[in-house]
Design an enzyme around this catalytic site. Structure first.
Site, PDB file in Angstrom:
ATOM      1  N   ASP A  75      -6.537   2.675   2.944  1.00 17.56           N
ATOM      2  CA  ASP A  75      -7.449   3.815   2.813  1.00 17.56           C
ATOM      3  C   ASP A  75      -8.886   3.427   2.544  1.00 17.56           C
ATOM      4  O   ASP A  75      -9.778   4.270   2.656  1.00 17.56           O
ATOM      5  CB  ASP A  75      -6.944   4.742   1.692  1.00 17.56           C
ATOM      6  CG  ASP A  75      -5.619   5.363   2.064  1.00 17.56           C
ATOM      7  OD1 ASP A  75      -5.536   5.879   3.191  1.00 17.56           O
ATOM      8  OD2 ASP A  75      -4.677   5.306   1.262  1.00 17.56           O
ATOM      9  N   HIS A 119      -1.482  -1.538  -4.178  1.00 15.48           N
ATOM     10  CA  HIS A 119      -0.378  -1.157  -3.309  1.00 15.48           C
ATOM     11  C   HIS A 119       0.935  -1.544  -3.941  1.00 15.48           C
ATOM     12  O   HIS A 119       1.028  -2.589  -4.581  1.00 15.48           O
ATOM     13  CB  HIS A 119      -0.504  -1.840  -1.936  1.00 15.48           C
ATOM     14  CG  HIS A 119       0.241  -1.125  -0.881  1.00 15.48           C
ATOM     15  ND1 HIS A 119       1.573  -1.369  -0.626  1.00 15.48           N
ATOM     16  CD2 HIS A 119      -0.142  -0.143  -0.016  1.00 15.48           C
ATOM     17  CE1 HIS A 119       1.972  -0.571   0.348  1.00 15.48           C
ATOM     18  NE2 HIS A 119       0.963   0.185   0.735  1.00 15.48           N
TER      19      HIS A 119
END
Ligand SMILES: CC(C)(COP(=O)(O)OP(=O)(O)OC[C@H]1O[C@@H](n2cnc3c(N)ncnc32)[C@H](O)[C@@H]1OP(=O)(O)O)[C@@H](O)C(=O)NCCC(=O)NCCS
Length: 365
Positions: free
Chosen positions: A315, A258
């Site tokens: 996700d 991320h």
């Protein structure tokens, strides 16, 4: 000229009251409230919070939910247009086109008064699930299923997709999924939407910019990537060789890493718990065990061996939840958008309220 920051990494582009992320501590708040406190509320309450800036009281929530329920239907003409689509294409492309149709059929589309913007916001939140479900069914030559007034936003989506009333846990999982997908500060799709809003383009157009940006595999498309990966790995014994092969070929592992979080994404922890509970309800721990094995091996490879802070993101375990909900991988990005639309609308309004056209510079080389 100022120093160029590739990918705008570390650049602060605006002030916002909508959400806060601490990527080191792993904290995410919507409107100053931690997501761990919000995740047990109905999606409608969180949508209201994002759009209106405060949690609704009982009367405000029931009024908001009623307005959403009253606007779930898509009109007959729109269904005719949807039927004309060539269903060979991506579900997200279909959703993007259908939202354009919704704008076309909305007489308030190009009105920008607070009332018109409020009405458009309600319609967008309400109609996204109906459109996603209707498009998916149409791709199998199945008729759309009318929304069910008795069901929550998430449960009604699952119902419109399959015609089956979901179990209590399935309904809870879908509501939580929409809440956890609803907002995430200046992620790429929200930034794209804010640029559109900053030119004083209408809400539908801005949301369509968001959709186009969400589609990419490095953003919302990663959830489908994780679902495909879970299929590809094919057995728990294969995880190690699968992962090492990908890393050797310098391929990205979807659902990991991320820009902002350098620790476990707080949403991943909640999704993991939901996935575990669904695995128990289903009497089938295969997808959960497979994902946990991937997580363990990648923790070793990324964190212990390479010293890189790459952890599961939103996700990863959401894809496992979708596996248990029997959601086809093609729908993963569209469902992400169903939740995210509330955050997008909030950002649109915030941009309109204190606008300056977003227009950075480039170095000519
Ligand atoms: C999310 C993401 C785009 C962040 O990108 P970023 O901040 O630009 O970071 P980078 O892609 O430059 O990654 C930094 C380093 O970590 C590595 N890395 C990051 N995520 C990785 C992943 N998922 N798999 C393998 N390596 C990864 C990069 O290869 C890079 O290595 P290098 O320094 O040796 O070149 C990136 O982590 C990614 O592509 N993840 C997979 C897609 C995904 O799950 N997206 C959903 C995000 S919520």
């Amino acid at each position: 000229m100022e120093e160029m920051k590739k990918g705008l990494e570390g650049v602060v582009a605006l002030d916002t009251k909508i959400s806060f992320i601490d990527g080191i501590q792993g904290i995410l708040m919507y409107r100053g409230i931690k997501i761990e406190e919000l995740v047990d509320l109905p999606y409608d309450a969180v949508s209201y919070l994002l759009i209106n800036g405060k949690l609704p009281d009982e009367t405000e929530l029931s009024e908001f939910s009623r307005e959403i329920k009253n606007n779930r239907n898509i009109n007959g003409k729109q269904i005719e247009v949807l039927k004309e689509f060539d269903f060979g294409f991506d579900a997200l492309d279909g959703l993007r086109t259908a939202i354009s149709c919704t704008a076309h059929f909305d007489l308030e589309n190009n009105y920008h008064s607070p009332d018109a913007n409020k009405n458009k916001s309600i319609k967008l939140v309400a109609k996204f699930p109906t459109i996603v479900a209707a498009l998916h069914r149409a791709s199998f030559n199945q008729k759309p299923i009318e929304p069910n007034e008795e069901l929550s936003h998430g449960a009604n989506f699952l119902y419109m997709l399959t015609g089956r009333i979901p179990t209590e846990l399935e309904a809870e999982a879908m509501e939580k999924d929409l809440i956890l997908s609803a907002e995430h500060e200046l992620n790429p799709s929200t930034f794209a939407l804010r640029i559109a809003a900053s030119t004083l383009s209408d809400i539908y157009s801005a949301v369509i910019c968001g959709l186009c940006t969400l589609k990419g595999p490095l953003h919302g498309g990663a959830r489908k990537g994780v679902m495909d990966m879970l299929d590809e790995v094919s057995s728990i014994e294969n995880v190690q060789s699968y992962v090492l092969g990908k890393l050797e070929r310098k391929e990205k592992i979807m659902g990991f890493g991320h820009r902002v979080y350098k620790t476990l994404d707080p949403r991943a922890r909640i999704y993991k718990d939901v996935a575990r509970r669904l695995s128990i309800e289903n009497g089938n721990s295969y997808w959960f065990d497979l994902a946990e094995e991937l997580e363990h091996i990648l923790f070793h490879e990324f964190v212990e061996v390479k010293g890189k802070p790459i952890y599961p993101n939103v996700d990863f375990y959401s894809a496992v939840v979708y596996k248990y909900l029997d959601i086809p991988a093609e729908l993963a990005t569209s469902i992400f958008a169903m939740g995210r639309v509330s955050g997008w609308i909030a950002h649109c309004m915030e941009q309109y309220d204190d606008n300056k056209v977003i227009r950075p510079r480039a170095h000519f080389v």
